[in-house]
Design a protein around this motif. Structure first.
Motif, short mmCIF file in Angstrom:
data_model
loop_
_atom_site.label_atom_id
_atom_site.label_comp_id
_atom_site.label_asym_id
_atom_site.label_seq_id
_atom_site.Cartn_x
_atom_site.Cartn_y
_atom_site.Cartn_z
N TYR A 76 -6.36 0.18 -1.11
CA TYR A 76 -5.82 1.30 -1.89
C TYR A 76 -5.25 0.81 -3.23
O TYR A 76 -5.45 1.46 -4.26
CB TYR A 76 -4.75 2.04 -1.08
CG TYR A 76 -4.19 3.23 -1.82
CD1 TYR A 76 -4.93 4.41 -1.93
CD2 TYR A 76 -2.94 3.17 -2.45
CE1 TYR A 76 -4.43 5.50 -2.64
CE2 TYR A 76 -2.45 4.25 -3.16
CZ TYR A 76 -3.20 5.42 -3.24
OH TYR A 76 -2.71 6.49 -3.96
N ARG A 118 -8.11 0.23 -5.49
CA ARG A 118 -8.62 1.54 -5.96
C ARG A 118 -7.73 2.07 -7.08
O ARG A 118 -8.22 2.57 -8.10
CB ARG A 118 -8.64 2.50 -4.76
CG ARG A 118 -9.21 3.87 -5.06
CD ARG A 118 -8.10 4.91 -5.05
NE ARG A 118 -8.65 6.25 -5.19
CZ ARG A 118 -7.92 7.29 -5.60
NH1 ARG A 118 -6.65 7.14 -5.89
NH2 ARG A 118 -8.47 8.47 -5.72
N GLN A 119 -6.42 1.93 -6.93
CA GLN A 119 -5.49 2.39 -7.97
C GLN A 119 -5.66 1.54 -9.24
O GLN A 119 -5.64 2.07 -10.35
CB GLN A 119 -4.05 2.31 -7.47
CG GLN A 119 -3.72 3.28 -6.35
CD GLN A 119 -3.92 4.73 -6.75
OE1 GLN A 119 -5.01 5.30 -6.53
NE2 GLN A 119 -2.92 5.34 -7.35
N LYS A 136 -8.25 2.29 -11.99
CA LYS A 136 -8.00 3.34 -13.00
C LYS A 136 -7.44 2.75 -14.29
O LYS A 136 -7.38 3.43 -15.31
CB LYS A 136 -7.01 4.37 -12.45
CG LYS A 136 -7.54 5.16 -11.26
CD LYS A 136 -6.45 6.09 -10.77
CE LYS A 136 -6.91 6.94 -9.62
NZ LYS A 136 -5.80 7.77 -9.08
N LEU A 150 -10.81 5.01 3.86
CA LEU A 150 -10.69 6.02 4.92
C LEU A 150 -11.14 5.45 6.27
O LEU A 150 -10.52 5.72 7.30
CB LEU A 150 -11.50 7.27 4.58
CG LEU A 150 -10.98 8.08 3.39
CD1 LEU A 150 -11.95 9.21 3.05
CD2 LEU A 150 -9.60 8.66 3.66
N LYS A 192 -8.46 2.69 7.34
CA LYS A 192 -7.17 3.27 7.73
C LYS A 192 -7.28 4.05 9.04
O LYS A 192 -6.32 4.13 9.80
CB LYS A 192 -6.62 4.13 6.60
CG LYS A 192 -6.15 3.28 5.43
CD LYS A 192 -5.12 3.97 4.61
CE LYS A 192 -4.44 2.98 3.70
NZ LYS A 192 -3.42 3.62 2.86
N ASP A 245 -3.75 12.94 -6.35
CA ASP A 245 -2.62 12.33 -7.05
C ASP A 245 -1.33 13.10 -6.76
O ASP A 245 -1.36 14.29 -6.46
CB ASP A 245 -2.88 12.32 -8.57
CG ASP A 245 -3.98 11.33 -8.93
OD1 ASP A 245 -4.19 10.36 -8.17
OD2 ASP A 245 -4.63 11.54 -9.97
N PRO A 255 0.00 10.14 -0.97
CA PRO A 255 -1.24 9.63 -1.57
C PRO A 255 -1.66 8.26 -1.07
O PRO A 255 -2.84 8.01 -0.83
CB PRO A 255 -0.92 9.61 -3.07
CG PRO A 255 0.16 10.60 -3.26
CD PRO A 255 0.98 10.54 -2.01
N SER A 256 -0.71 7.35 -0.89
CA SER A 256 -1.07 5.98 -0.48
C SER A 256 -1.68 5.92 0.91
O SER A 256 -2.45 5.01 1.21
CB SER A 256 0.17 5.08 -0.49
OG SER A 256 0.78 5.12 -1.73
N GLY A 257 -1.31 6.87 1.76
CA GLY A 257 -1.81 6.82 3.13
C GLY A 257 -2.86 7.86 3.43
O GLY A 257 -3.39 7.90 4.53
N GLN A 258 -3.14 8.74 2.46
CA GLN A 258 -4.04 9.88 2.68
C GLN A 258 -3.57 10.69 3.90
O GLN A 258 -4.36 11.09 4.75
CB GLN A 258 -5.50 9.46 2.85
CG GLN A 258 -6.10 8.70 1.67
CD GLN A 258 -5.72 7.22 1.68
OE1 GLN A 258 -5.92 6.54 2.68
NE2 GLN A 258 -5.20 6.73 0.57
#
Lengths: 157, 130
Positions: free
Chosen positions: A58, A61-62, A65, A126, A129, B59, B76-79
């Protein structure tokens, strides 16, 4: 580029497969043994490893950007992260998770844009996690806490 | 027009109102993805909180670090959709507050306590039809 899309679709499909049903890797993990034939310790270690992998992906991924973070840098970091986790996941007795990570590694250098990188990474996050959730469900959290309190009464306030 | 969602676990059901004016992007993204079925994870540190992973990356907006019981947020970090049902012990970072339980907070508390002892219960979030 089609090959990258194939892997994206495959990862998405693997994620859908385990969304509501426990992955086969959980059965493999629970059959695995740690030191002194321990059944719980591989689960405990796997929980930390897989949860951390999801968090690192994650963060990557951030980072994608950010303009100053290059695609080449992202690909190199992702590859080294996945390579080390493939080895650990296999060591813990899992098969599907390391295979999915291997599939991603096999195409990571073919990714040609940050948009495609994010698409691939998001599908992988996804999946990873959700695996992490299923491992987490194997841990008897309240009982572990009670055991800790019982073993360490002097640390109670 | 107000939009409401239902949270369903087995035969138990709660209703929540979407906070469209405060978190429009999150409300739209989640509303357009419904129904969603996911498995419940209980928070370990932050407090009495049920987390439902959802396959969306949104976001942050309308951030809060101090959710109340009945607040429904997206992390957001964990969806994760995070449903708060009691005491918050130690909160890290911020989440998007996008809905509020309007009916059945007691049901949410029961689901939360149940999933503290045994996680992984299937929970459905769907649109509440008029």
């Amino acid at each position: 580029m089609a090959y990258v899309d194939e892997v994206i679709n495959k990862v998405a499909s693997e994620r859908r497969e385990i969304w509501e049903s426990e992955p086969e890797d959980i059965k493999r993990l629970t059959r695995h043994r740690g030191v002194h034939n321990s059944r719980y310790l591989p689960i405990h270690v796997a929980a930390g490893v897989v949860n951390t992998l999801g968090s690192v992906l994650y963060l990557l991924r951030q980072a994608s950007k950010e303009e100053e973070v290059s695609l080449a840098c992202l690909k190199a970091l992702t590859k080294s992260t996945l390579d080390s986790n493939i080895a650990v996941a296999k060591w813990l007795g899992m098969e599907t998770l390391p295979q999915v990570l291997t599939d991603v590694v096999s195409v990571i250098n073919k990714v040609e844009s940050k948009v495609k990188y994010r698409e691939l990474t998001e599908k992988l996050i996804l999946y990873v996690k959700k695996v992490s959730c299923w491992i987490d469900y194997m841990i008897p959290w309240p009982q572990m806490n009670n055991l800790y309190e019982w073993l360490n009464p002097e640390k109670q306030e | 027009m107000k939009r409401e969602i239902e949270i369903i676990a087995g035969k138990e059901r709660a209703v929540a109102l979407l906070l469209d004016e405060k978190a429009p992007k999150t409300c739209d993204a989640i509303w357009n993805s419904l129904p969603i079925i996911s498995t419940a994870t209980h928070a370990k540190i932050s407090g009495e909180e049920i987390m439902l992973m959802i396959p969306l990356f949104i976001d942050i907006e309308n951030p809060t670090s101090n959710p109340d019981p009945g607040d429904i947020c997206y992390w957001p970090s964990g969806q994760d959709v995070c449903i708060y049902y009691g005491e918050i012990t130690s909160f890290l970072g911020a989440v998007t507050k996008f809905a509020k339980v309007s009916e059945g907070l007691e049901v949410i508390k029961m689901i939360g306590r149940r999933n503290w002892f045994k996680q992984g219960e299937k929970i459905e979030i769907k649109r509440k039809e008029e």
